[in-house]
Design an enzyme around this catalytic site. Structure first.
Site, PDB file in Angstrom:
ATOM      1  N   GLY A 143       0.907  -1.470  -0.009  1.00  0.00           N
ATOM      2  CA  GLY A 143       0.129  -0.044  -0.150  1.00  0.00           C
ATOM      3  C   GLY A 143       0.709   1.526  -0.140  1.00  0.00           C
ATOM      4  O   GLY A 143       0.498   2.215  -0.694  1.00  0.00           O
ATOM      5  N   CYS A 144       2.042   1.357   0.687  1.00  0.00           N
ATOM      6  CA  CYS A 144       2.700   2.526   0.739  1.00  0.00           C
ATOM      7  C   CYS A 144       3.499   2.903  -0.393  1.00  0.00           C
ATOM      8  O   CYS A 144       3.622   3.823  -0.832  1.00  0.00           O
ATOM      9  CB  CYS A 144       3.668   2.200   1.802  1.00  0.00           C
ATOM     10  SG  CYS A 144       2.877   2.071   3.701  1.00  0.00           S
ATOM     11  N   THR A 145       3.828   1.624  -1.105  1.00  0.00           N
ATOM     12  CA  THR A 145       4.885   1.754  -2.448  1.00  0.00           C
ATOM     13  C   THR A 145       3.436   2.170  -3.266  1.00  0.00           C
ATOM     14  O   THR A 145       3.957   3.253  -4.137  1.00  0.00           O
ATOM     15  CB  THR A 145       5.295   0.276  -2.733  1.00  0.00           C
ATOM     16  OG1 THR A 145       6.096  -0.130  -2.079  1.00  0.00           O
ATOM     17  CG2 THR A 145       5.765   0.363  -4.263  1.00  0.00           C
TER      18      THR A 145
ATOM     19  N   ALA B 134       3.041   6.004  -2.660  1.00  0.00           N
ATOM     20  CA  ALA B 134       4.531   6.681  -2.995  1.00  0.00           C
ATOM     21  C   ALA B 134       4.315   7.122  -4.456  1.00  0.00           C
ATOM     22  O   ALA B 134       4.634   7.985  -5.031  1.00  0.00           O
ATOM     23  CB  ALA B 134       5.558   6.057  -2.620  1.00  0.00           C
TER      24      ALA B 134
END
Length: 158
Positions: free
Chosen positions: A44-46, A49
């Site tokens: 999710g963070c990738t 970003a």
């Protein structure tokens, strides 16, 4: 001291990639997007970003600077930034000072265990240093577009 919408940010100082020091007054005159995320190199963070990366030119055109914030250290941030070719800096909040100030540290359950984690959240700070808007506990799909729309409205109102 906690943050409050329509109030100036409390005093803080943090280090970001690229040797950048970020404080509550370091970017007055610019709209600031601070997005808090749980961890470098997680799915999710990738995705989040990469979405900020892909819209970065639009944020700059609207007069905004973007910072990603997590508890990861500078080495992890540098590798994450390089791997994804992120055009913005990442703040290493290893002591959780910003995370606590913005109230994004939450109890979560991972693999059946209670852990303290970062609740995915974004904060929009006006060019005057005043917190204009916050998104808490958000889902990644569509979020970056929503933040960009808010930045454009803020610029128009200025």
């Amino acid at each position: 001291m906690a943050i409050v919408v329509n109030k100036p940010l409390p005093e803080f100082e943090a280090n970001a990639t690229g040797g950048v020091k970020v404080t509550n007054t370091s970017h007055v005159g610019q709209i600031v997007v601070l997005y808090f995320y749980p961890k470098d190199n997680t799915p999710g963070c990738t995705t989040e970003a990469m979405q900020f990366r892909d819209k970065y030119k639009d944020f700059v055109k609207a007069g905004a600077v973007v910072f990603g914030v997590s508890r990861d250290n500078m080495k992890s941030h540098d590798e994450f930034k390089t791997k994804l070719e992120l055009p913005f800096e990442l703040i290493a909040d290893t002591e959780e000072k910003m995370c606590h100030m913005f109230g994004v540290v939450k109890n979560k359950i991972m693999y059946g265990k209670k852990v303290k984690g970062i609740e995915r959240s974004t904060f929009l700070v006006g060019a005057d240093g005043i917190l204009k808007q916050e998104w808490r506990g958000l889902k990644v799909p569509g979020h970056v577009d929503e933040v960009l729309k808010a930045v454009k409205l803020l610029k128009k109102a200025a």
